[in-house]
Design an enzyme around this catalytic site. Sequence first.
Site, PDB file in Angstrom:
ATOM      1  N   CYS A  23      29.956 -16.127  92.810  1.00 17.48           N
ATOM      2  CA  CYS A  23      29.109 -15.483  93.829  1.00 17.48           C
ATOM      3  C   CYS A  23      27.799 -14.948  93.268  1.00 17.48           C
ATOM      4  CB  CYS A  23      29.869 -14.354  94.511  1.00 17.48           C
ATOM      5  SG  CYS A  23      31.412 -14.881  95.237  1.00 17.48           S
ATOM      6  N   HIS A  37      24.698  -9.761  98.166  1.00 17.45           N
ATOM      7  CA  HIS A  37      25.763 -10.744  98.393  1.00 17.45           C
ATOM      8  C   HIS A  37      26.681 -10.197  99.478  1.00 17.45           C
ATOM      9  CE1 HIS A  37      29.064 -13.368  98.025  1.00 17.45           C
ATOM     10  NE2 HIS A  37      29.830 -12.557  97.316  1.00 17.45           N
ATOM     11  N   ASN A  39      32.078 -14.520 103.669  1.00 16.07           N
ATOM     12  CA  ASN A  39      31.588 -14.591 102.289  1.00 16.07           C
ATOM     13  C   ASN A  39      31.326 -16.056 101.927  1.00 16.07           C
ATOM     14  OD1 ASN A  39      31.285 -14.666  99.516  1.00 16.07           O
ATOM     15  ND2 ASN A  39      32.971 -13.258  99.096  1.00 16.07           N
TER      16      ASN A  39
END
Length: 329
Positions: free
Chosen positions: A115, A254, A284
């Site tokens: 990520c 994020h 996500n």
Amino acid sequence: MSATGVKIAAVGRYAPERIVTNADFEKTLETSDEWIVTRTGMKRRHYAAPEQATSDLAIAAARDALSRTNLTAQDIDCFIVATATPDYPFPATACIVASALGAIDKPAFDIEIACSGFIYGLTVGSSLVRAGVYRRVMLIGAETLSKITNQKDRGTAILFGDGAGAVILEASETDSFLSSELGSDGMKPELLQVAIGGSRRAADAAALDAGEQFIRMEGREVFKFAVTKMIDATDVALRKANLEKGDLDFLIPHQANRRIIDAAAKYLEMPPEKVLVNIEEYGNTSAASIPLALSEALDAGRIKDGDTIVFVGFGGGLSWGAVCWKWVA
Ligand code: UT7
């Protein structure tokens, strides 16, 4: 080679058509819309079609970015794809993307740092431009996490979605890149990982039966780490840029969990209107989440020339990073 500044010349995005809602998970898992919304802020995610690979999403996002310029793929000097879900263990997804776009013989490589991929990619891509190695770098964060998510595990199934965001980094007289702070701690890879299919453990029948081809995560541990590192990385990036919290116009984090974002934003004294959140729509999307949020904010006219932005991310590794950026229109 000559040193120069860098700016983002264009941003594009792509999200697959299929939408999976919290109500869809209520049908298959012991979960509820209420639990998912209050614990994560998520309502929907986009899932790639079975025949869509990560490169397909990346290509669509890159085409969107190019369509906002007078450039063709051949005008891009280097392609970087940040992804934890490449088409293949090798070759790099970026090679497939560059050729599909019509770029001939251009350098192309992947960055795999889960990520944190977009933040690392922004640092690497910007550095290549600022050092005068390349005039234009296409950086794409692209993921098909639905393909490595265990749909029977309520602790992870509800979290992840698919998507792609692309930025064209271009040499510029003014410099948007103010600072970068990256980090990693590989002492506990098992906190967030896909455990098989690499050189450590084969994807043999027993492992596949046990569902080890899917993302495994210690949610609570990762949550604590995420809040701390988002705050620390942002603080250090600001300090390196000789800026203070109050100088920030936007935080683009994020999108892993609304509560993680809110906790970090509170510490950083960022009011909600300065924190870009689209987790409700996408869940996500790992390396794609920050460029997706940036792209939407630009289309909504929220970001203006001269705005100071911190992009901040964290994820598997464990890894983290923040980049401080002055927006140049
Ligand atoms: O992209 C980077 C990596 N990812 C992240 O940053 C994610 C970080 N972690 C998180 O976002 C959160 O830890 C989660 C959303 C994954 C979980 O939220 P939590 O508030 O930390 O819940 P928990 O894991 O502490 O679980 C609380 C309870 C448990 O039940 P018991 O043991 O208290 O009876 C879980 O089994 O909630 C249960 N639970 C669920 N219940 C309904 C876990 N998932 C679900 C679910 N629906 N989907």
